[in-house]
Design a protein around this motif. Structure first.
Motif, short mmCIF file in Angstrom:
data_model
loop_
_atom_site.label_atom_id
_atom_site.label_comp_id
_atom_site.label_asym_id
_atom_site.label_seq_id
_atom_site.Cartn_x
_atom_site.Cartn_y
_atom_site.Cartn_z
N MET A 1 11.23 40.85 33.59
CA MET A 1 11.27 39.41 33.83
C MET A 1 11.55 39.14 35.31
SD MET A 1 11.38 36.76 31.60
CE MET A 1 10.86 35.20 32.14
N SER A 2 10.83 38.24 35.86
CA SER A 2 10.95 37.93 37.28
C SER A 2 12.27 37.24 37.59
CB SER A 2 9.78 37.03 37.70
OG SER A 2 9.92 36.65 39.03
N GLN A 3 12.84 37.60 38.74
CA GLN A 3 14.04 36.92 39.25
C GLN A 3 13.68 35.55 39.82
OE1 GLN A 3 17.37 38.15 39.70
NE2 GLN A 3 16.76 39.75 38.29
N ALA A 4 12.43 35.43 40.25
CA ALA A 4 11.98 34.21 40.93
C ALA A 4 11.73 33.09 39.93
CB ALA A 4 10.73 34.50 41.74
N LYS A 5 12.14 31.91 40.30
CA LYS A 5 11.95 30.73 39.47
C LYS A 5 10.55 30.16 39.69
CE LYS A 5 14.46 26.43 38.74
NZ LYS A 5 15.61 25.66 39.22
N ASP A 6 9.92 29.71 38.60
CA ASP A 6 8.62 29.07 38.74
C ASP A 6 8.80 27.64 39.23
OD1 ASP A 6 6.84 31.14 37.93
OD2 ASP A 6 7.45 30.82 35.86
N VAL A 7 8.04 27.28 40.26
CA VAL A 7 8.09 25.93 40.82
C VAL A 7 6.68 25.33 40.68
CG1 VAL A 7 8.42 24.62 42.96
CG2 VAL A 7 9.97 26.48 42.39
N THR A 8 6.63 24.05 40.40
CA THR A 8 5.36 23.36 40.19
C THR A 8 5.16 22.27 41.23
OG1 THR A 8 6.32 21.68 38.76
CG2 THR A 8 5.61 23.74 37.70
N ASP A 9 3.97 21.65 41.19
CA ASP A 9 3.72 20.49 42.05
C ASP A 9 4.83 19.46 41.87
OD1 ASP A 9 1.36 21.58 43.04
OD2 ASP A 9 0.04 20.34 41.81
N ALA A 10 5.27 19.27 40.62
CA ALA A 10 6.26 18.24 40.31
C ALA A 10 7.67 18.59 40.78
CB ALA A 10 6.28 17.99 38.80
N THR A 11 8.00 19.89 40.86
CA THR A 11 9.37 20.27 41.21
C THR A 11 9.52 20.82 42.62
OG1 THR A 11 9.09 22.51 40.27
CG2 THR A 11 9.94 20.78 38.79
N PHE A 12 8.41 20.96 43.35
CA PHE A 12 8.45 21.57 44.69
C PHE A 12 9.40 20.82 45.63
CE2 PHE A 12 6.97 22.76 48.90
CZ PHE A 12 6.75 24.12 48.75
N GLN A 13 9.33 19.50 45.62
CA GLN A 13 10.18 18.69 46.50
C GLN A 13 11.67 19.02 46.28
OE1 GLN A 13 9.19 16.28 48.87
NE2 GLN A 13 11.31 15.94 49.43
N SER A 14 12.11 18.96 45.04
CA SER A 14 13.54 19.17 44.76
C SER A 14 13.96 20.63 44.88
CB SER A 14 13.90 18.62 43.37
OG SER A 14 13.19 19.31 42.37
N GLU A 15 13.10 21.55 44.44
CA GLU A 15 13.47 22.97 44.41
C GLU A 15 13.34 23.67 45.77
OE1 GLU A 15 14.74 24.62 41.89
OE2 GLU A 15 14.44 23.16 40.29
N VAL A 16 12.40 23.19 46.60
CA VAL A 16 12.12 23.87 47.87
C VAL A 16 12.51 23.01 49.07
CG1 VAL A 16 10.33 24.93 49.30
CG2 VAL A 16 10.29 25.24 46.82
N LEU A 17 11.93 21.84 49.18
CA LEU A 17 12.12 21.02 50.37
C LEU A 17 13.54 20.46 50.48
CD1 LEU A 17 8.69 19.16 50.48
CD2 LEU A 17 9.35 21.32 51.56
N GLU A 18 14.20 20.23 49.35
CA GLU A 18 15.55 19.68 49.38
C GLU A 18 16.62 20.75 49.14
OE1 GLU A 18 15.45 16.50 46.51
OE2 GLU A 18 13.96 15.38 47.67
N ALA A 19 16.24 22.02 49.15
CA ALA A 19 17.18 23.11 48.91
C ALA A 19 18.19 23.21 50.05
CB ALA A 19 16.43 24.43 48.77
N THR A 20 19.39 23.65 49.72
CA THR A 20 20.45 23.77 50.72
C THR A 20 20.41 25.08 51.48
OG1 THR A 20 21.97 24.60 49.04
CG2 THR A 20 22.01 22.23 49.48
N LYS A 21 19.69 26.08 50.95
CA LYS A 21 19.53 27.34 51.67
C LYS A 21 18.04 27.64 51.80
CE LYS A 21 20.70 30.02 47.50
NZ LYS A 21 21.60 31.03 46.95
N PRO A 22 17.67 28.58 52.66
CA PRO A 22 16.25 28.90 52.82
C PRO A 22 15.62 29.32 51.48
CG PRO A 22 17.53 29.92 54.56
CD PRO A 22 18.51 29.36 53.57
N VAL A 23 14.35 29.02 51.33
CA VAL A 23 13.62 29.35 50.11
C VAL A 23 12.36 30.14 50.47
CG1 VAL A 23 12.49 28.45 48.04
CG2 VAL A 23 14.43 27.21 49.02
N ILE A 24 12.21 31.31 49.85
CA ILE A 24 10.98 32.09 49.98
C ILE A 24 10.08 31.67 48.83
CG2 ILE A 24 9.98 34.41 49.88
CD1 ILE A 24 12.63 35.47 51.05
#
Length: 107
Positions: A1-24
């Motif tokens: 099972m992947s450690q990485a979380k799945d992000v979608t068009d709908a969640t990209f803003q909150s999960e990536v752009l608004e993250a408090t630490k860097p996101v790969i």
């Protein structure tokens, strides 16, 4: 099972752009052989550097909006986002030491 979380068009803003630490962000597709090779390497990085960085996956077939916004034309494409900005890019499957070197400033 992947450690990485799945992000979608709908969640990209909150999960990536608004993250408090860097996101790969791993832009990938199910049919992409090099993407499948890269996935366990990114899982290792996610586990080893969980305190400093988040690792997420965006399936380009399922999320054409975010893929188009960032001009994803070749996969795997691994982008680093910090403070809502795209700050680093790696294209293609690479060994773990190469990725860690490219992204050292964020790990």
């Amino acid at each position: 099972m992947s450690q990485a979380k799945d992000v979608t068009d709908a969640t990209f803003q909150s999960e990536v752009l608004e993250a408090t630490k860097p996101v790969i962000v791993d832009f990938w597709a199910e049919w992409c052989g090099p993407c499948r090779m890269l996935s366990p390497i990114l899982d290792q990085i996610a586990a080893e550097h969980a305190d400093k960085v988040d690792v997420v996956k965006v399936n380009v077939d399922d999320n054409p909006g975010i893929s188009a916004k960032y001009g994803i034309t070749s996969i795997p494409a691994v982008y680093v986002f910090k403070d809502g900005e795209h700050v680093a890019t790696s294209i293609g499957a690479k060994p773990k030491p190469a990725l860690e070197k490219e992204f050292a400033a964020y790990l």
